[in-house]
Design a protein around this motif. Structure first.
Motif, PDB file in Angstrom:
ATOM      1  N   SER A  92      32.648  43.140  47.645  1.00 53.95           N
ATOM      2  CA  SER A  92      31.319  43.580  48.692  1.00 53.95           C
ATOM      3  C   SER A  92      31.274  44.439  48.040  1.00 53.95           C
ATOM      4  O   SER A  92      31.425  45.948  47.740  1.00 53.95           O
ATOM      5  CB  SER A  92      31.948  44.133  50.109  1.00 53.95           C
ATOM      6  OG  SER A  92      32.247  42.651  50.459  1.00 53.95           O
ATOM      7  N   GLY A  93      30.060  44.948  47.998  1.00 54.14           N
ATOM      8  CA  GLY A  93      29.473  46.383  47.278  1.00 54.14           C
ATOM      9  C   GLY A  93      30.040  47.010  45.800  1.00 54.14           C
ATOM     10  O   GLY A  93      30.808  45.930  44.738  1.00 54.14           O
ATOM     11  N   PRO A  94      30.776  47.857  46.056  1.00 58.55           N
ATOM     12  CA  PRO A  94      31.528  48.413  44.601  1.00 58.55           C
ATOM     13  C   PRO A  94      32.983  47.582  44.598  1.00 58.55           C
ATOM     14  O   PRO A  94      33.540  48.120  43.474  1.00 58.55           O
ATOM     15  CB  PRO A  94      31.587  49.992  44.936  1.00 58.55           C
ATOM     16  CG  PRO A  94      30.907  50.316  46.268  1.00 58.55           C
ATOM     17  CD  PRO A  94      30.416  48.757  46.913  1.00 58.55           C
ATOM     18  N   ALA A  95      33.447  46.995  45.964  1.00 58.22           N
ATOM     19  CA  ALA A  95      34.781  47.656  45.896  1.00 58.22           C
ATOM     20  C   ALA A  95      35.204  46.051  46.463  1.00 58.22           C
ATOM     21  O   ALA A  95      34.764  45.693  46.894  1.00 58.22           O
ATOM     22  CB  ALA A  95      34.973  48.409  47.365  1.00 58.22           C
ATOM     23  N   ILE A  96      37.136  46.223  46.510  1.00 54.68           N
ATOM     24  CA  ILE A  96      37.441  44.431  46.288  1.00 54.68           C
ATOM     25  C   ILE A  96      37.566  44.761  47.688  1.00 54.68           C
ATOM     26  O   ILE A  96      38.294  45.757  48.775  1.00 54.68           O
ATOM     27  CB  ILE A  96      38.498  44.504  45.635  1.00 54.68           C
ATOM     28  CG1 ILE A  96      38.880  43.853  44.063  1.00 54.68           C
ATOM     29  CG2 ILE A  96      39.493  43.354  45.893  1.00 54.68           C
ATOM     30  CD1 ILE A  96      40.151  44.527  43.535  1.00 54.68           C
ATOM     31  N   ALA A  97      37.079  43.205  49.007  1.00 51.54           N
ATOM     32  CA  ALA A  97      36.932  43.368  49.969  1.00 51.54           C
ATOM     33  C   ALA A  97      38.063  42.446  50.517  1.00 51.54           C
ATOM     34  O   ALA A  97      39.214  43.265  51.421  1.00 51.54           O
ATOM     35  CB  ALA A  97      35.672  43.057  50.615  1.00 51.54           C
ATOM     36  N   ALA A  98      39.176  41.943  49.719  1.00 52.68           N
ATOM     37  CA  ALA A  98      40.022  40.411  50.470  1.00 52.68           C
ATOM     38  C   ALA A  98      40.345  40.198  48.946  1.00 52.68           C
ATOM     39  O   ALA A  98      39.715  40.322  47.690  1.00 52.68           O
ATOM     40  CB  ALA A  98      39.428  39.827  50.933  1.00 52.68           C
ATOM     41  N   ILE A  99      41.911  39.434  48.589  1.00 52.31           N
ATOM     42  CA  ILE A  99      42.411  38.982  48.132  1.00 52.31           C
ATOM     43  C   ILE A  99      42.295  37.405  48.808  1.00 52.31           C
ATOM     44  O   ILE A  99      43.273  37.097  49.095  1.00 52.31           O
ATOM     45  CB  ILE A  99      43.553  38.968  47.044  1.00 52.31           C
ATOM     46  CG1 ILE A  99      43.279  40.473  46.916  1.00 52.31           C
ATOM     47  CG2 ILE A  99      43.964  38.710  46.305  1.00 52.31           C
ATOM     48  CD1 ILE A  99      42.477  41.357  45.074  1.00 52.31           C
ATOM     49  N   GLY A 100      41.710  36.762  48.247  1.00 49.16           N
ATOM     50  CA  GLY A 100      42.579  35.338  48.840  1.00 49.16           C
ATOM     51  C   GLY A 100      43.114  33.949  48.101  1.00 49.16           C
ATOM     52  O   GLY A 100      43.351  34.386  47.309  1.00 49.16           O
ATOM     53  N   MET A 136      30.967  36.873  57.050  1.00 51.11           N
ATOM     54  CA  MET A 136      31.712  37.773  56.406  1.00 51.11           C
ATOM     55  C   MET A 136      31.050  36.817  54.507  1.00 51.11           C
ATOM     56  O   MET A 136      30.779  35.535  53.785  1.00 51.11           O
ATOM     57  CB  MET A 136      32.676  38.324  56.269  1.00 51.11           C
ATOM     58  CG  MET A 136      33.070  38.726  54.548  1.00 51.11           C
ATOM     59  SD  MET A 136      32.698  40.524  54.975  1.00 51.11           S
ATOM     60  CE  MET A 136      32.456  41.597  53.553  1.00 51.11           C
ATOM     61  N   ARG A 137      29.443  37.642  54.229  1.00 59.85           N
ATOM     62  CA  ARG A 137      29.088  36.806  53.079  1.00 59.85           C
ATOM     63  C   ARG A 137      29.540  38.240  51.713  1.00 59.85           C
ATOM     64  O   ARG A 137      29.175  39.578  51.930  1.00 59.85           O
ATOM     65  CB  ARG A 137      27.827  36.740  52.939  1.00 59.85           C
ATOM     66  CG  ARG A 137      27.099  36.068  52.110  1.00 59.85           C
ATOM     67  CD  ARG A 137      25.876  36.173  52.172  1.00 59.85           C
ATOM     68  NE  ARG A 137      24.850  35.429  50.820  1.00 59.85           N
ATOM     69  CZ  ARG A 137      25.075  33.941  50.581  1.00 59.85           C
ATOM     70  NH1 ARG A 137      25.422  33.131  51.097  1.00 59.85           N
ATOM     71  NH2 ARG A 137      24.121  33.656  49.038  1.00 59.85           N
ATOM     72  N   TYR A 138      30.210  37.431  51.061  1.00 62.34           N
ATOM     73  CA  TYR A 138      30.508  39.442  49.763  1.00 62.34           C
ATOM     74  C   TYR A 138      29.404  38.936  48.906  1.00 62.34           C
ATOM     75  O   TYR A 138      28.635  37.655  48.569  1.00 62.34           O
ATOM     76  CB  TYR A 138      32.385  38.785  49.834  1.00 62.34           C
ATOM     77  CG  TYR A 138      33.346  38.684  50.112  1.00 62.34           C
ATOM     78  CD1 TYR A 138      33.461  39.375  50.702  1.00 62.34           C
ATOM     79  CD2 TYR A 138      34.172  37.221  50.395  1.00 62.34           C
ATOM     80  CE1 TYR A 138      34.541  39.348  51.603  1.00 62.34           C
ATOM     81  CE2 TYR A 138      34.790  36.877  51.466  1.00 62.34           C
ATOM     82  CZ  TYR A 138      35.162  38.450  52.034  1.00 62.34           C
ATOM     83  OH  TYR A 138      35.996  38.883  53.110  1.00 62.34           O
ATOM     84  N   ASP A 139      29.146  39.730  47.964  1.00 61.83           N
ATOM     85  CA  ASP A 139      28.302  39.994  46.836  1.00 61.83           C
ATOM     86  C   ASP A 139      28.997  39.330  45.673  1.00 61.83           C
ATOM     87  O   ASP A 139      28.192  38.577  44.950  1.00 61.83           O
ATOM     88  CB  ASP A 139      28.628  41.364  46.394  1.00 61.83           C
ATOM     89  CG  ASP A 139      27.691  42.199  47.657  1.00 61.83           C
ATOM     90  OD1 ASP A 139      26.562  42.026  48.359  1.00 61.83           O
ATOM     91  OD2 ASP A 139      28.171  43.470  47.819  1.00 61.83           O
ATOM     92  N   LEU A 140      30.051  38.813  45.184  1.00 63.64           N
ATOM     93  CA  LEU A 140      30.899  38.220  44.261  1.00 63.64           C
ATOM     94  C   LEU A 140      32.045  37.547  44.862  1.00 63.64           C
ATOM     95  O   LEU A 140      32.834  38.569  45.342  1.00 63.64           O
ATOM     96  CB  LEU A 140      30.501  39.116  42.875  1.00 63.64           C
ATOM     97  CG  LEU A 140      31.287  39.251  41.988  1.00 63.64           C
ATOM     98  CD1 LEU A 140      30.547  37.803  40.859  1.00 63.64           C
ATOM     99  CD2 LEU A 140      31.522  40.303  41.023  1.00 63.64           C
ATOM    100  N   VAL A 141      32.454  37.018  43.904  1.00 60.59           N
ATOM    101  CA  VAL A 141      33.886  36.909  44.243  1.00 60.59           C
ATOM    102  C   VAL A 141      34.350  35.739  42.614  1.00 60.59           C
ATOM    103  O   VAL A 141      33.584  35.065  42.058  1.00 60.59           O
ATOM    104  CB  VAL A 141      34.301  34.540  44.919  1.00 60.59           C
ATOM    105  CG1 VAL A 141      35.358  34.130  44.882  1.00 60.59           C
ATOM    106  CG2 VAL A 141      34.436  35.471  46.449  1.00 60.59           C
ATOM    107  N   VAL A 142      35.732  36.332  42.476  1.00 57.98           N
ATOM    108  CA  VAL A 142      35.857  35.672  40.618  1.00 57.98           C
ATOM    109  C   VAL A 142      37.675  34.999  40.914  1.00 57.98           C
ATOM    110  O   VAL A 142      38.063  35.549  41.472  1.00 57.98           O
ATOM    111  CB  VAL A 142      36.088  37.392  39.689  1.00 57.98           C
ATOM    112  CG1 VAL A 142      35.955  36.626  39.179  1.00 57.98           C
ATOM    113  CG2 VAL A 142      34.592  37.611  40.139  1.00 57.98           C
TER     114      VAL A 142
END
Ligand SMILES: [Zn+2]
Length: 441
Positions: free
Chosen positions: A26-34, A1-7
């Motif tokens: 991913s896109g406009p939403a938070i996909a996961a908290i790692g 899985m490639r995310y758009d942004l990780v902060v």
């Protein structure tokens, strides 16, 4: 899985506490908290290190005044100020704009005025005024986040207050919709006219009992109808016990206070300093302490700005007359710093601030995708330096008018970056406004 942004941040303020984490978008939403150091494929990877990562704030009490009084504020200026202050969603009040938002037609005018101008997401309150009962259901269907009413003159003739019998019937109608009524709770019978430069006279003209009498009416009407009611901009801390009692009795009541009631005290207000005028007024330091305790005890649910600016000339700058000046304090850009400055001195954590200024107002307004760093929520993020102190320079404010009682104050805690649905709003922001008009979720 490639995310758009990780902060990534060593201090991410999550719903279950502050800890090192990586927020994957991913896109406009938070996909996961790692985990903070987790290997995550992403187009952009931002490491904030020790800077705090907060959820974007939700300010449910903003007077944008457009259309109709756009010279007071406006969607472009208000939402730029919001972005700079870490606020990613605002809920616009139904009055001071023309027309006031008391019908679906007026809501459509408001949405048309806002479209394409907003730098953060914007939702709308409807208004409950005498004679618009037939509009409440359609406005609710159209997605307003709830309804506002006054129990006292609102300051503008096109938004009259409700009588007690009208308050009951509106709450009855809203109970059937499970819609929220938010109430400006001051009782005109307890308020005396005020004039002149003396702040003490102005303060004495709007005593705590004026809030008490109005809140009693709200509690009794909410109890009788089973409706949800919310007290806006609570200033009189003596009402905290009454609100706690109503909540304990199962009445569906919530309350907010504002940064200026938590930061300033009447003793600091110079005579003629009409930039401090708001209604209800900023009260004394003992009251402020009791308000903080009500907030810390969870009786007061949220802290929102009541950003209510006007052109400088309406603040009676020549006379400094508190009777003549428009009541309202502009603070959309400064609320987070003002609240954090005092909260950290009191030993509170940023978890508390995130609850008061993001999660609780999002829940109040029925915006489930807002106010939390959690999978599925909108990727509304704020990078915040909780230790940086700065002196408020009105020239740096993005509000349409820089009049503010915070001018020259040293505040602690500064917003460094804001993301709205994964898009940066400060450094590296797009040229075009990216805010969306929101409906109740
Ligand atoms: Zn207001």
């Amino acid at each position: 899985m490639r995310y758009d942004l990780v902060v990534r941040s060593r201090r991410a303020v999550l719903p279950d506490g502050t800890r090192p984490a990586a927020v994957a978008v991913s896109g406009p939403a938070i996909a996961a908290i790692g985990d903070y150091g987790e290997r995550l494929e992403a187009s952009q990877d931002v490491d904030l290190g020790d800077l705090v990562l907060l959820p974007g704030l939700v300010d449910t009490h903003v007077h944008v005044n457009e259309p109709g009084r756009t010279e007071w504020e406006g969607f472009a200026t208000a939402t730029r100020a919001a972005a700079a202050g870490g606020v990613t969603t605002i809920c616009d009040m139904p009055l001071n704009s023309l027309p006031p938002t008391v019908s679906v037609a007026a809501l459509e005018e408001k949405r048309a005025a806002a479209a394409g101008k907003c730098w953060v997401d914007v939702a709308f309150w409807g208004g409950a005024v005498p004679g618009n009962a037939a509009e409440l259901g359609p406005l609710h269907e159209a997605g307003v986040v709830g309804f506002k009413c006054f129990l006292i003159d609102s300051g503008v003739p096109e938004f009259p207050p409700l009588e007690v019998a009208e308050l009951r019937s509106v709450l009855g109608a809203l109970a059937a919709l499970d819609a929220l009524l938010i109430v400006h709770a001051e009782d005109a019978a307890e308020i005396k006219p005020a004039s002149g430069r003396d702040y003490g006279s102005f303060l004495a003209s709007r005593p705590p009992v004026s809030e008490r009498r109005a809140i009693e009416k709200v509690i009794s009407a909410a109890a009788a109808t089973g409706a949800r009611a919310h007290i806006v901009h609570l200033s009189a801390a003596e009402c905290v016990a009454m609100i706690a009692g109503a909540k304990a009795a199962g009445i569906r009541l919530t309350a907010e206070t504002c940064p200026h009631y938590l930061y300033f005290a009447a003793e600091q207000v110079p005579d003629g300093a009409t930039e401090f005028k708001c209604c209800p007024p900023v009260r004394d330091a003992i009251n402020r302490e009791a308000l903080w305790r009500g907030l810390e005890a969870g009786v007061i649910d949220c802290v929102v700005s009541d950003h209510s600016p006007c052109p400088p000339e309406l603040k009676a700058p020549d006379t400094g007359d508190f009777g003549q000046a428009w009541g309202g304090i502009a603070s959309l850009q400064l609320g987070l710093s003002a609240v954090w400055t005092v909260a950290r001195r009191r030993g509170r954590a940023l978890d508390d601030v995130a609850r008061w200024m993001a999660a609780a107002p999002a829940a109040l307004a029925g915006l489930p995708a807002k106010g939390r760093l959690a999978p599925g929520c909108d990727a509304d993020l704020v990078a915040f330096d909780p230790d940086e102190a700065y002196t408020v320079d009105p020239a740096q404010l993005q509000h349409r008018h820089p009049v503010t009682p915070y001018a020259g104050r040293t505040l602690t805690g500064r917003v460094r970056q804001t993301w709205l649905r994964g898009m940066p709003l400060l450094e590296g922001a797009s040229e075009a406004p990216v805010g969306r008009l929101q409906k109740r979720g």
